[in-house]
Design a protein around this motif. Sequence first.
Motif, mmCIF file in Angstrom:
data_model
loop_
_atom_site.group_PDB
_atom_site.id
_atom_site.type_symbol
_atom_site.label_atom_id
_atom_site.label_comp_id
_atom_site.label_asym_id
_atom_site.label_seq_id
_atom_site.Cartn_x
_atom_site.Cartn_y
_atom_site.Cartn_z
ATOM 1 N N ARG A 13 -32.130 1.085 -43.209
ATOM 2 C CA ARG A 13 -30.941 0.604 -42.480
ATOM 3 C C ARG A 13 -31.313 -0.493 -41.488
ATOM 4 N N LEU A 14 -32.378 -0.247 -40.722
ATOM 5 C CA LEU A 14 -32.797 -1.252 -39.741
ATOM 6 C C LEU A 14 -33.230 -2.541 -40.426
ATOM 7 N N TYR A 15 -33.935 -2.407 -41.535
ATOM 8 C CA TYR A 15 -34.383 -3.592 -42.273
ATOM 9 C C TYR A 15 -33.183 -4.434 -42.706
ATOM 10 N N ALA A 16 -32.129 -3.766 -43.157
ATOM 11 C CA ALA A 16 -30.935 -4.476 -43.637
ATOM 12 C C ALA A 16 -30.125 -5.080 -42.502
ATOM 13 N N ARG A 17 -30.132 -4.451 -41.327
ATOM 14 C CA ARG A 17 -29.226 -4.858 -40.245
ATOM 15 C C ARG A 17 -29.886 -5.593 -39.086
ATOM 16 N N ASN A 18 -31.200 -5.508 -38.975
ATOM 17 C CA ASN A 18 -31.876 -6.062 -37.803
ATOM 18 C C ASN A 18 -32.884 -7.124 -38.236
ATOM 19 N N PRO A 19 -32.548 -8.393 -38.075
ATOM 20 C CA PRO A 19 -33.441 -9.468 -38.527
ATOM 21 C C PRO A 19 -34.829 -9.427 -37.881
ATOM 22 N N ALA A 20 -34.915 -9.039 -36.626
ATOM 23 C CA ALA A 20 -36.227 -8.984 -35.958
ATOM 24 C C ALA A 20 -37.098 -7.895 -36.578
ATOM 25 N N PHE A 21 -36.512 -6.739 -36.877
ATOM 26 C CA PHE A 21 -37.247 -5.655 -37.531
ATOM 27 C C PHE A 21 -37.721 -6.111 -38.916
ATOM 28 N N ALA A 22 -36.827 -6.734 -39.670
ATOM 29 C CA ALA A 22 -37.174 -7.208 -41.011
ATOM 30 C C ALA A 22 -38.309 -8.236 -40.958
ATOM 31 N N ARG A 23 -38.267 -9.137 -39.984
ATOM 32 C CA ARG A 23 -39.340 -10.139 -39.850
ATOM 33 C C ARG A 23 -40.687 -9.460 -39.601
ATOM 34 N N ARG A 24 -40.691 -8.449 -38.741
ATOM 35 C CA ARG A 24 -41.949 -7.736 -38.467
ATOM 36 C C ARG A 24 -42.507 -7.094 -39.738
ATOM 37 N N LEU A 25 -41.628 -6.510 -40.547
ATOM 38 C CA LEU A 25 -42.113 -5.854 -41.761
ATOM 39 C C LEU A 25 -42.554 -6.849 -42.825
ATOM 40 N N ARG A 26 -42.077 -8.066 -42.745
ATOM 41 C CA ARG A 26 -42.496 -9.098 -43.696
ATOM 42 C C ARG A 26 -43.679 -9.911 -43.188
ATOM 43 N N ALA A 27 -44.299 -9.474 -42.122
ATOM 44 C CA ALA A 27 -45.447 -10.187 -41.560
ATOM 45 C C ALA A 27 -46.548 -10.294 -42.615
ATOM 46 N N PRO A 28 -47.350 -11.339 -42.539
ATOM 47 C CA PRO A 28 -48.389 -11.546 -43.553
ATOM 48 C C PRO A 28 -49.478 -10.465 -43.521
ATOM 49 N N GLY A 29 -50.136 -10.340 -44.656
ATOM 50 C CA GLY A 29 -51.243 -9.384 -44.764
ATOM 51 C C GLY A 29 -50.758 -7.955 -44.599
ATOM 52 N N ASN A 30 -51.536 -7.168 -43.894
ATOM 53 C CA ASN A 30 -51.197 -5.758 -43.664
ATOM 54 C C ASN A 30 -50.367 -5.540 -42.407
ATOM 55 N N ALA A 31 -50.056 -6.602 -41.684
ATOM 56 C CA ALA A 31 -49.355 -6.458 -40.409
ATOM 57 C C ALA A 31 -47.995 -5.791 -40.572
ATOM 58 N N GLY A 32 -47.234 -6.155 -41.601
ATOM 59 C CA GLY A 32 -45.927 -5.549 -41.822
ATOM 60 C C GLY A 32 -46.030 -4.058 -42.082
#
Length: 99
Positions: free
Chosen positions: A36-55
């Motif tokens: 839900r957060l991934y779909a609704r919160n752009p900042a959360f989604a950006r963090r999870l799409r971080a490069p490498g293993n960071a997300g």
Amino acid sequence: SFPLVSSRNGRDKGVPKWSFGTRGNFAPALAARAARLYARNPAFARRLRAPGNAGREWLRAFLRHWLAGRLARQHPALFARLPASFHLGAPLERLRNAG
């Protein structure tokens, strides 16, 4: 789509694997919250799409934080044994002794 991390291989250090019976299967609710957060919160989604293993590491930290909150409400004795850093998202090294 949501990049779900699987812990089925037993090597995921993101969330401890404890058995609580039917009341304690928190995985579906935690996964749904993350989706839900991934779909609704752009900042959360950006963090999870971080490069490498960071997300992946961000997701694990959020899952640990949310799990700690559920344990505080539903299993306070176990929550009391968690190191303070766990509810801030740090990996679990070991539980404190029950006292």
